[in-house]
Design a protein around this motif. Structure first.
Motif, PDB file in Angstrom:
ATOM      1  N   GLY A 102      -2.633   8.604  15.033  1.00 26.09           N
ATOM      2  CA  GLY A 102      -2.699   7.620  13.961  1.00 26.09           C
ATOM      3  C   GLY A 102      -1.550   7.771  12.999  1.00 26.09           C
ATOM      4  N   SER A 103      -1.606   7.011  11.936  1.00 28.73           N
ATOM      5  CA  SER A 103      -0.520   7.019  10.965  1.00 28.73           C
ATOM      6  C   SER A 103      -1.059   6.747   9.565  1.00 28.73           C
ATOM      7  N   VAL A 104      -0.177   6.952   8.591  1.00 30.03           N
ATOM      8  CA  VAL A 104      -0.537   6.732   7.190  1.00 30.03           C
ATOM      9  C   VAL A 104       0.487   5.794   6.571  1.00 30.03           C
ATOM     10  N   THR A 105       0.008   4.818   5.832  1.00 34.39           N
ATOM     11  CA  THR A 105       0.881   3.906   5.103  1.00 34.39           C
ATOM     12  C   THR A 105       0.669   4.119   3.616  1.00 34.39           C
ATOM     13  N   VAL A 106       1.744   4.378   2.891  1.00 32.62           N
ATOM     14  CA  VAL A 106       1.651   4.547   1.442  1.00 32.62           C
ATOM     15  C   VAL A 106       1.601   3.165   0.807  1.00 32.62           C
ATOM     16  N   ASP A 107       0.556   2.899   0.036  1.00 35.86           N
ATOM     17  CA  ASP A 107       0.394   1.608  -0.624  1.00 35.86           C
ATOM     18  C   ASP A 107       1.035   1.606  -2.009  1.00 35.86           C
ATOM     19  N   GLU A 108       0.808   2.682  -2.761  1.00 37.77           N
ATOM     20  CA  GLU A 108       1.347   2.779  -4.122  1.00 37.77           C
ATOM     21  C   GLU A 108       1.490   4.233  -4.518  1.00 37.77           C
ATOM     22  N   MET A 109       2.407   4.472  -5.472  1.00 36.42           N
ATOM     23  CA  MET A 109       2.556   5.788  -6.101  1.00 36.42           C
ATOM     24  C   MET A 109       2.452   5.571  -7.602  1.00 36.42           C
ATOM     25  N   HIS A 110       1.718   6.463  -8.283  1.00 37.63           N
ATOM     26  CA  HIS A 110       1.527   6.338  -9.727  1.00 37.63           C
ATOM     27  C   HIS A 110       1.833   7.660 -10.422  1.00 37.63           C
ATOM     28  N   TRP A 122       9.412  23.266 -14.746  1.00 36.41           N
ATOM     29  CA  TRP A 122       9.037  21.854 -14.824  1.00 36.41           C
ATOM     30  C   TRP A 122       8.282  21.430 -13.572  1.00 36.41           C
ATOM     31  N   ASP A 123       7.162  20.747 -13.764  1.00 29.06           N
ATOM     32  CA  ASP A 123       6.465  20.168 -12.619  1.00 29.06           C
ATOM     33  C   ASP A 123       6.022  18.743 -12.904  1.00 29.06           C
ATOM     34  N   LEU A 124       5.795  18.006 -11.843  1.00 24.73           N
ATOM     35  CA  LEU A 124       5.355  16.614 -11.908  1.00 24.73           C
ATOM     36  C   LEU A 124       4.097  16.458 -11.074  1.00 24.73           C
ATOM     37  N   THR A 125       3.262  15.514 -11.462  1.00 21.67           N
ATOM     38  CA  THR A 125       2.131  15.143 -10.622  1.00 21.67           C
ATOM     39  C   THR A 125       2.105  13.623 -10.484  1.00 21.67           C
ATOM     40  N   MET A 126       1.691  13.167  -9.315  1.00 14.18           N
ATOM     41  CA  MET A 126       1.588  11.736  -9.043  1.00 14.18           C
ATOM     42  C   MET A 126       0.337  11.479  -8.201  1.00 14.18           C
ATOM     43  N   TYR A 127      -0.215  10.283  -8.378  1.00 18.61           N
ATOM     44  CA  TYR A 127      -1.267   9.834  -7.472  1.00 18.61           C
ATOM     45  C   TYR A 127      -0.624   9.014  -6.353  1.00 18.61           C
ATOM     46  N   PRO A 158      -9.515   1.848   9.491  1.00 16.39           N
ATOM     47  CA  PRO A 158      -8.608   2.393   8.478  1.00 16.39           C
ATOM     48  C   PRO A 158      -9.369   2.879   7.252  1.00 16.39           C
ATOM     49  N   GLN A 159      -8.893   3.973   6.687  1.00 16.18           N
ATOM     50  CA  GLN A 159      -9.525   4.571   5.505  1.00 16.18           C
ATOM     51  C   GLN A 159      -8.556   4.553   4.328  1.00 16.18           C
ATOM     52  N   LYS A 160      -9.053   4.163   3.165  1.00 15.43           N
ATOM     53  CA  LYS A 160      -8.258   4.237   1.939  1.00 15.43           C
ATOM     54  C   LYS A 160      -8.348   5.666   1.415  1.00 15.43           C
ATOM     55  N   ASN A 161      -7.220   6.258   1.113  1.00 16.96           N
ATOM     56  CA  ASN A 161      -7.179   7.631   0.616  1.00 16.96           C
ATOM     57  C   ASN A 161      -6.430   7.713  -0.702  1.00 16.96           C
ATOM     58  N   VAL A 162      -6.774   8.719  -1.476  1.00 13.62           N
ATOM     59  CA  VAL A 162      -6.064   9.025  -2.717  1.00 13.62           C
ATOM     60  C   VAL A 162      -5.696  10.498  -2.675  1.00 13.62           C
ATOM     61  N   HIS A 163      -4.435  10.800  -2.919  1.00 13.98           N
ATOM     62  CA  HIS A 163      -3.974  12.181  -2.982  1.00 13.98           C
ATOM     63  C   HIS A 163      -3.329  12.442  -4.334  1.00 13.98           C
ATOM     64  N   LEU A 164      -3.561  13.624  -4.841  1.00 16.14           N
ATOM     65  CA  LEU A 164      -2.865  14.089  -6.033  1.00 16.14           C
ATOM     66  C   LEU A 164      -1.736  14.988  -5.551  1.00 16.14           C
ATOM     67  N   GLU A 191     -11.537   7.318 -11.169  1.00 15.57           N
ATOM     68  CA  GLU A 191     -10.772   7.683 -12.349  1.00 15.57           C
ATOM     69  C   GLU A 191      -9.272   7.617 -12.102  1.00 15.57           C
ATOM     70  N   THR A 192      -8.851   7.186 -10.914  1.00 12.83           N
ATOM     71  CA  THR A 192      -7.446   7.115 -10.578  1.00 12.83           C
ATOM     72  C   THR A 192      -6.951   5.674 -10.583  1.00 12.83           C
ATOM     73  N   PRO A 193      -5.613   5.473 -10.649  1.00 15.34           N
ATOM     74  CA  PRO A 193      -5.062   4.116 -10.582  1.00 15.34           C
ATOM     75  C   PRO A 193      -5.271   3.458  -9.218  1.00 15.34           C
ATOM     76  N   CYS A 194      -5.696   4.231  -8.233  1.00  8.34           N
ATOM     77  CA  CYS A 194      -5.926   3.680  -6.891  1.00  8.34           C
ATOM     78  C   CYS A 194      -7.291   3.017  -6.780  1.00  8.34           C
ATOM     79  N   ALA A 195      -8.098   3.138  -7.812  1.00 11.73           N
ATOM     80  CA  ALA A 195      -9.495   2.658  -7.732  1.00 11.73           C
ATOM     81  C   ALA A 195      -9.577   1.168  -7.442  1.00 11.73           C
ATOM     82  N   GLY A 196      -8.609   0.395  -7.888  1.00  5.29           N
ATOM     83  CA  GLY A 196      -8.658  -1.054  -7.690  1.00  5.29           C
ATOM     84  C   GLY A 196      -8.120  -1.504  -6.356  1.00  5.29           C
ATOM     85  N   ASP A 197      -7.555  -0.562  -5.586  1.00  4.67           N
ATOM     86  CA  ASP A 197      -6.949  -0.933  -4.301  1.00  4.67           C
ATOM     87  C   ASP A 197      -8.012  -1.250  -3.258  1.00  4.67           C
TER      88      ASP A 197
END
Length: 197
Positions: A102-110, A122-127, A158-164, A191-197
């Motif tokens: 299978g494969s993964v498609t990135v829909d959005e980054m926040h 220095w570190d960064l975090t993204m959803y 297909p499954q919608k996923n959210v990763h931090l 609680e993530t910006p992906c909730a509306g996807d």
């Protein structure tokens, strides 16, 4: 008995087709210099917009890694701890006779948080919001389970996923490396910006 993958295998496998960070090389696109005209330093400083843009480039590097294959030695776009954890999970998966398809498609980054003063640098975090068709097979049988409950099979389709995603920089913001990937599931997804996807 249904084989159980290590707790990070599914998260890392989902991330494998989406993460990557290209070293900046001589490209200073997006870098910011000091606003002070009296400054004699030509050293660039890097702001959050530049840092997040570089972190997003992580997607293209890992997409070059074939499913079921480890991150190659010498990869500069991931921290040593990430490479170690990822490659150990790939080895565990192979030892268990489990094959990823299978494969993964990135829909959005926040962007979530930027912390230049974090311990260790220095570190960064993204959803990352994504759609995955990744499944795991053993002896031809689909053994994919729910990440929140490994005793239950993953629904088909297909499954919608959210990763931090967490990123580190080895050079004060010029280049970035993937450091950690955490699958977000259950009520926390709301609680993530992906909730509306």
């Amino acid at each position: 008995m249904r084989p159980t993958l290590t707790r990070y295998t599914q998260a890392l496998a989902c991330a494998a087709a989406l993460l990557t960070l290209a070293a900046c090389g001589g490209d200073a696109d997006g870098e910011k210099t000091s606003a002070s005209s009296s400054s004699t330093s030509s050293e660039p400083t890097y702001d959050d917009d530049y840092a997040y843009a570089q972190a997003e480039k992580v997607q293209t590097k890992v997409r070059g890694i074939k499913p079921n294959e480890p991150i190659p030695k010498g990869a500069t776009w991931a921290t040593r701890s990430y490479i170690k954890a990822y490659n150990e999970d790939i080895a565990d998966q192979k030892n268990a006779g489990v094959v990823e398809r299978g494969s993964v498609t990135v829909d959005e980054m926040h962007p979530l948080d930027s912390n230049p003063d974090a311990p260790g640098g220095w570190d960064l975090t993204m959803y990352q919001c994504s759609t995955s068709t990744v499944r795991y097979f053993k002896d031809g049988e689909d053994v994919t389970t729910r990440p929140e409950d490994p005793d239950k099979p993953m629904p088909s389709g297909p499954q919608k996923n959210v990763h931090l995603l967490s990123f580190k920089t080895p050079d004060d913001g010029r280049t970035w490396q993937i450091d950690k990937v955490q699958l977000v599931y259950g009520a926390e997804v709301k609680e993530t910006p992906c909730a509306g996807d």
